[in-house]
Design an enzyme around this catalytic site. Structure first.
Site, PDB file in Angstrom:
ATOM      1  CG  ASN A   9      37.439  28.147  55.513  1.00 40.37           C
ATOM      2  OD1 ASN A   9      36.215  28.028  55.609  1.00 40.37           O
ATOM      3  ND2 ASN A   9      38.093  29.211  55.957  1.00 40.37           N
ATOM      4  CE  LYS A  11      38.318  31.756  53.083  1.00 34.73           C
ATOM      5  NZ  LYS A  11      39.185  32.905  52.910  1.00 34.73           N
ATOM      6  CG  HIS A  96      39.777  31.919  58.962  1.00 35.85           C
ATOM      7  ND1 HIS A  96      39.684  33.117  58.292  1.00 35.85           N
ATOM      8  CD2 HIS A  96      40.284  31.029  58.076  1.00 35.85           C
ATOM      9  CE1 HIS A  96      40.104  32.947  57.046  1.00 35.85           C
ATOM     10  NE2 HIS A  96      40.480  31.686  56.896  1.00 35.85           N
ATOM     11  CD  GLU A  98      38.145  35.075  55.602  1.00 36.21           C
ATOM     12  OE1 GLU A  98      37.237  34.238  55.745  1.00 36.21           O
ATOM     13  OE2 GLU A  98      38.956  35.038  54.654  1.00 36.21           O
ATOM     14  CD  GLU A 168      44.613  30.029  57.015  1.00 34.57           C
ATOM     15  OE1 GLU A 168      44.429  29.406  55.976  1.00 34.57           O
ATOM     16  OE2 GLU A 168      43.705  30.610  57.630  1.00 34.57           O
ATOM     17  N   GLY A 174      43.359  34.817  50.200  1.00 29.48           N
ATOM     18  CA  GLY A 174      42.439  35.307  49.181  1.00 29.48           C
ATOM     19  C   GLY A 174      43.033  36.379  48.284  1.00 29.48           C
ATOM     20  CB  SER A 214      47.063  32.498  47.712  1.00 24.41           C
ATOM     21  OG  SER A 214      46.241  33.620  47.956  1.00 24.41           O
TER      22      SER A 214
HETATM   23  C1  PEP Z   1      41.656  30.504  54.080  1.00 28.14           C
HETATM   24  O1  PEP Z   1      40.504  30.877  53.994  1.00 28.14           O
HETATM   25  O2  PEP Z   1      42.031  30.009  55.134  1.00 28.14           O
HETATM   26  C2  PEP Z   1      42.529  30.661  52.926  1.00 28.14           C
HETATM   27  C3  PEP Z   1      43.768  30.325  53.057  1.00 28.14           C
HETATM   28  O3  PEP Z   1      41.975  31.162  51.760  1.00 28.14           O
HETATM   29  P1  PEP Z   1      42.682  31.221  50.301  1.00 28.14           P
HETATM   30  O4  PEP Z   1      43.226  29.856  50.008  1.00 28.14           O
HETATM   31  O5  PEP Z   1      41.592  31.625  49.374  1.00 28.14           O
HETATM   32  O6  PEP Z   1      43.775  32.239  50.398  1.00 28.14           O
END
Ligand code: PEP
Length: 251
Positions: A9, A11, A96, A98, A168, A174, A214
């Site tokens: 992703n 973003k 997601h 976000e 997630e 992040g 992460s």
């Molecule tokens: C994500 O955006 O779904 C995500 C898991 O980001 P990151 O790997 O940076 O934590």
């Protein structure tokens, strides 16, 4: 046997020239390597068409990061499922964290988006996950249950074959903090148990449940070797070809 999916992703990263550079590098470096997993990338909307062209002779699949639930209409700034299909997207990320927590998308919208995506032949990756305070208050299972039940409302056991779920935990996105592999695995097992309740065990056993939060080259192997973890949804580490490829190789 569930085939793993490693998804990136992007973003709100990568201009068009940067997107072309990253995809070209990914393609080159994956040329002599046949991934055992499916690979999907999720560039920003404006890059989809060009990236789709570049991916024509590649095993990498293409998806979008979001969509609107209505078919079309006066929704300034929004993108429809048909638009995504018309530029070559096969998948779409829905719900997601976000979108849920920065843009306040409620479960009802997320469910409408899942239904619209399926109706239009896009495969949704439905994201679920608890916030830190919810985890600290012991509410993780309650939140996951609600997000799964509400997100999948009205979805038949036939249609769910085209859905992927991504667990997630919001506190891991992040932040550099990952759920411990066994901890993540038990959340995935819990989600699978809810799917068994809602549908049946065949549906639950064939459902792909990715982990996100992460995921990096140094932790991917431990996470991806858990029995209920069927892949990774990767944010930060997918923005560089080498780290994304390392994760693909771990799968
Ligand atoms: C994500 O955006 O779904 C995500 C898991 O980001 P990151 O790997 O940076 O934590």
């Amino acid at each position: 046997m569930r085939k793993k999916i490693v998804a990136g992703n992007w973003k709100m990263h990568k201009t068009l020239p940067e997107a072309i550079e990253l995809v070209s590098e990914l393609k080159n470096k994956l040329q002599n390597f046949q991934p055992a997993c499916d690979v999907i990338i999720f560039p920003p909307f404006v890059n989809l068409e060009s990236v789709s062209e570049l991916l024509k002779d590649s095993p990498i699949h293409l998806g979008a990061q979001n969509m609107h639930f209505e078919e079309s209409g006066a929704f300034t700034g929004e993108i429809s499922a048909d638009m995504l299909k018309s530029v070559g997207a096969e998948f779409v990320i829905i719900g997601h964290s976000e979108r849920r927590h920065i843009f306040n998308e409620p479960d009802e919208w997320i469910n409408e988006k899942v239904k619209r995506a399926l109706k239009k032949g896009l495969k949704p990756i439905l994201c679920i996950g608890e916030k830190l305070e919810e985890r600290e208050e012991g509410l993780t299972e309650k939140v996951l249950r609600r997000q799964v039940i509400e997100g999948l409302k009205g979805i038949s056991s036939e249609a769910i074959k085209n859905i992927v779920i991504a667990y997630e935990p919001v506190w891991a996105i992040g932040t550099g903090k990952t759920a411990a592999p066994q901890e993540a695995d038990s959340a995935h097992a819990f989600v699978r148990a809810i799917i068994t309740e809602l549908y049946d065990s065949d549906v639950a056993q064939s459902l792909t449940i990715q982990y996100g939060g992460s995921v990096k080259p140094n932790n991917a192997k431990d996470l991806l070797s858990q029995p209920n973890i069927d892949g990774a949804l990767v944010g930060g580490a997918c923005l560089k070809a080498d780290s994304f490829i390392e994760i693909i190789k771990s799968a």
